[in-house]
Design a protein around this motif. Structure first.
Motif, short mmCIF file in Angstrom:
data_model
loop_
_atom_site.label_atom_id
_atom_site.label_comp_id
_atom_site.label_asym_id
_atom_site.label_seq_id
_atom_site.Cartn_x
_atom_site.Cartn_y
_atom_site.Cartn_z
N UNK A 98 -48.68 62.85 -42.25
CA UNK A 98 -49.10 62.69 -43.65
C UNK A 98 -49.22 63.98 -44.44
N UNK A 99 -49.42 65.10 -43.76
CA UNK A 99 -49.53 66.38 -44.47
C UNK A 99 -49.27 67.51 -43.50
N UNK A 100 -49.18 68.73 -44.02
CA UNK A 100 -48.91 69.88 -43.14
C UNK A 100 -50.16 70.28 -42.35
N UNK A 101 -51.27 69.58 -42.55
CA UNK A 101 -52.44 69.84 -41.72
C UNK A 101 -52.28 69.22 -40.33
N UNK A 102 -51.32 68.31 -40.23
CA UNK A 102 -51.08 67.61 -38.97
C UNK A 102 -49.91 68.25 -38.24
N UNK A 103 -50.07 68.46 -36.94
CA UNK A 103 -48.98 68.96 -36.12
C UNK A 103 -49.15 68.43 -34.71
N UNK A 104 -48.08 68.45 -33.94
CA UNK A 104 -48.16 67.98 -32.56
C UNK A 104 -47.20 68.78 -31.71
N UNK A 105 -47.59 68.94 -30.46
CA UNK A 105 -46.75 69.62 -29.49
C UNK A 105 -46.66 68.75 -28.25
N UNK A 106 -45.58 68.97 -27.52
CA UNK A 106 -45.45 68.31 -26.23
C UNK A 106 -44.94 69.36 -25.26
N UNK A 107 -45.78 69.74 -24.34
CA UNK A 107 -45.45 70.83 -23.42
C UNK A 107 -44.85 70.27 -22.14
N UNK A 108 -43.74 70.87 -21.73
CA UNK A 108 -43.12 70.49 -20.47
C UNK A 108 -42.66 69.04 -20.42
N UNK A 109 -42.47 68.46 -21.57
CA UNK A 109 -42.00 67.08 -21.62
C UNK A 109 -43.00 66.07 -21.13
N UNK A 110 -44.28 66.45 -21.06
CA UNK A 110 -45.28 65.52 -20.57
C UNK A 110 -46.44 65.42 -21.54
N UNK A 111 -47.49 66.17 -21.31
CA UNK A 111 -48.71 66.08 -22.11
C UNK A 111 -48.44 66.47 -23.56
N UNK A 112 -49.09 65.76 -24.47
CA UNK A 112 -48.96 66.08 -25.90
C UNK A 112 -50.33 66.31 -26.51
N UNK A 113 -50.34 67.20 -27.50
CA UNK A 113 -51.57 67.48 -28.25
C UNK A 113 -51.28 67.28 -29.74
N UNK A 114 -52.12 66.48 -30.37
CA UNK A 114 -52.07 66.30 -31.82
C UNK A 114 -53.18 67.13 -32.42
N UNK A 115 -52.83 68.02 -33.34
CA UNK A 115 -53.81 68.90 -33.97
C UNK A 115 -53.94 68.56 -35.44
N UNK A 116 -55.18 68.44 -35.88
CA UNK A 116 -55.45 68.22 -37.30
C UNK A 116 -56.28 69.41 -37.77
#
Lengths: 116, 115
Positions: free
Chosen positions: A61-79
């Motif tokens: 919804x906005x640039x305050x939101x981002x997500x990563x997925x490390x090593x093709x497994x665990x993901x982190x959503x950051x707000x």
């Protein structure tokens, strides 16, 4: 083995603070999705990861939101700099590679985020 | 672009009576259609799925749905409601030809079951 897990299950934060939400997909599932569910609403797609491909960020919804997925497994959503309208349940799902129009997604229990 | 419309936000039935939850979809391509159920404080669970095979799809817990292309509908039914069926139900479409596979959810129908 185990299903999709998410942590924390509940998060209360103050407006303006950053939060990180974590998702552990089912082992072997290459596709991972984040959704947001506001109170009384259906799910809104946020972001989709498939293997090593560039993620589909079209739902963020906005640039305050981002997500990563490390090593093709665990993901982190950051707000970042959370706002009260970010309060919702954030759901993660995973699936085998979507093929032939069928991609059964398995959902985690969600993280309930409350921004005061 | 695809979309899903759940025609009723809330349905109330008596235990033992039939359940009908209505869903209409809009899709440019051949869709896959799903019904998910969400019990209070629990995760989403897949009830059933349509993926261009048989148009009448049977799912778990006695639920079934019929894909009707001419009506662009995928209504969910159950012959006899049980108290444990009380939950929120989501009709979902997944489309290929442009999408990368994300699901499009309807707004949900809350099913109440009276004793």
């Amino acid at each position: 083995g185990a299903g999709v897990s998410q942590s924390p299950s509940n998060k209360v934060t103050e407006k303006g603070k950053d939060v990180e939400l974590r998702c552990d997909p089912i082992s072997g599932h290459t596709a991972l999705y984040w959704y947001r569910q506001r109170l009384g609403q259906g799910l809104e797609f946020l972001i989709y990861f498939q293997g090593n491909s560039a993620p589909d960020k079209s739902g963020l919804p906005s640039d305050r939101f981002s997500a990563e997925r490390t090593g093709g497994s665990v993901s982190t959503l950051t707000i970042q700099r959370t706002q009260q309208e970010d309060s919702a349940v954030y759901l993660c799902a995973s699936s085998l590679p979507p093929l032939a129009g069928y991609n059964e997604q398995f959902f985690g229990p969600g993280t309930r985020l409350t921004v005061l | 672009a695809q979309s899903v419309t759940q025609l009723d936000s809330h349905v109330s039935v008596s235990e033992g009576t039939p359940v009908l939850l209505r869903c209409n979809y809009s899709s440019s391509y051949s869709p896959s259609l799903f019904w998910y159920v969400q019990h209070p404080n629990k995760g989403l669970q897949l009830l059933l799925k349509y993926t261009s095979a048989a148009t009448l799809v049977k799912g778990i817990n006695g639920f079934e749905a019929e894909f009707k292309k001419s009506e662009t509908s995928f209504h969910l039914t159950k012959p006899s409601a049980h108290m444990s069926d009380a939950a929120e139900y989501f009709c979902v479409v997944s489309e290929w030809g442009g999408s990368q596979g994300n699901l499009i959810f309807g707004k949900g129908t809350k099913l109440s079951v009276k004793p």
